[in-house]
Design a protein around this motif. Sequence first.
Motif, mmCIF file in Angstrom:
data_model
loop_
_atom_site.group_PDB
_atom_site.id
_atom_site.type_symbol
_atom_site.label_atom_id
_atom_site.label_comp_id
_atom_site.label_asym_id
_atom_site.label_seq_id
_atom_site.Cartn_x
_atom_site.Cartn_y
_atom_site.Cartn_z
ATOM 1 N N GLY A 65 0.812 -1.219 0.000
ATOM 2 C CA GLY A 65 0.000 0.000 0.000
ATOM 3 C C GLY A 65 0.837 1.257 0.000
ATOM 4 O O GLY A 65 0.455 2.279 -0.558
ATOM 5 N N GLY A 66 1.993 1.202 0.640
ATOM 6 C CA GLY A 66 2.869 2.364 0.662
ATOM 7 C C GLY A 66 3.674 2.530 -0.609
ATOM 8 O O GLY A 66 4.101 3.623 -0.949
ATOM 9 N N ARG A 67 3.858 1.459 -1.346
ATOM 10 C CA ARG A 67 4.716 1.509 -2.526
ATOM 11 C C ARG A 67 3.947 1.694 -3.830
ATOM 12 O O ARG A 67 4.347 2.476 -4.676
ATOM 13 C CB ARG A 67 5.541 0.207 -2.595
ATOM 14 C CG ARG A 67 6.410 0.054 -3.804
ATOM 15 C CD ARG A 67 7.521 1.095 -3.820
ATOM 16 N NE ARG A 67 8.361 0.924 -4.969
ATOM 17 C CZ ARG A 67 8.325 1.705 -6.047
ATOM 18 N NH1 ARG A 67 7.505 2.714 -6.092
ATOM 19 N NH2 ARG A 67 9.119 1.490 -7.060
ATOM 20 N N PHE A 68 2.850 0.967 -4.005
ATOM 21 C CA PHE A 68 2.147 0.962 -5.277
ATOM 22 C C PHE A 68 0.902 1.835 -5.224
ATOM 23 O O PHE A 68 0.157 1.823 -4.260
ATOM 24 C CB PHE A 68 1.729 -0.466 -5.656
ATOM 25 C CG PHE A 68 2.887 -1.367 -5.943
ATOM 26 C CD1 PHE A 68 3.562 -1.279 -7.151
ATOM 27 C CD2 PHE A 68 3.315 -2.294 -5.017
ATOM 28 C CE1 PHE A 68 4.636 -2.098 -7.417
ATOM 29 C CE2 PHE A 68 4.383 -3.118 -5.270
ATOM 30 C CZ PHE A 68 5.054 -3.018 -6.475
ATOM 31 N N ARG A 69 0.678 2.587 -6.284
ATOM 32 C CA ARG A 69 -0.515 3.408 -6.379
ATOM 33 C C ARG A 69 -1.612 2.718 -7.182
ATOM 34 O O ARG A 69 -2.751 3.104 -7.119
ATOM 35 C CB ARG A 69 -0.200 4.745 -7.023
ATOM 36 C CG ARG A 69 0.755 5.548 -6.196
ATOM 37 C CD ARG A 69 0.532 7.003 -6.439
ATOM 38 N NE ARG A 69 1.502 7.744 -5.661
ATOM 39 C CZ ARG A 69 1.151 8.535 -4.677
ATOM 40 N NH1 ARG A 69 -0.101 8.683 -4.376
ATOM 41 N NH2 ARG A 69 2.057 9.178 -4.002
ATOM 42 N N ILE A 70 -1.268 1.733 -7.945
ATOM 43 C CA ILE A 70 -2.273 1.000 -8.701
ATOM 44 C C ILE A 70 -2.763 -0.168 -7.870
ATOM 45 O O ILE A 70 -2.156 -0.538 -6.882
ATOM 46 C CB ILE A 70 -1.727 0.509 -10.059
ATOM 47 C CG1 ILE A 70 -0.526 -0.407 -9.837
ATOM 48 C CG2 ILE A 70 -1.364 1.668 -10.953
ATOM 49 C CD1 ILE A 70 -0.051 -1.099 -11.084
#
Length: 92
Positions: free
Chosen positions: A16-21
């Motif tokens: 959740g902290g790394r990916f926006r998709i």
Amino acid sequence: MSTVAIFSLLIGSLLGGRFRIFILPPFIVLGAAILGAISAWQGQTSAHIVVTILVFASVLQLGYFCGAVLVRVRASAFRGKAAQSFDSQSFG
């Protein structure tokens, strides 16, 4: 079971902290396959395997949500502070 929940929460928060998709479906399928294979190899019952996969998937989603919210809160906190401009300072 608690180990699966803790690691799912940590992995979800990292995702959740790394990916926006929306990256959760591939990770849920991959994790379910790995958990199913390991649990079957250990001789667990099918009901135990299904419950383990459901716990994994739900806690992974919770961790993803918490990680995404944490990143947004931190970003908005830093966005509120304006950096001092070099043009407004007088050197001399």
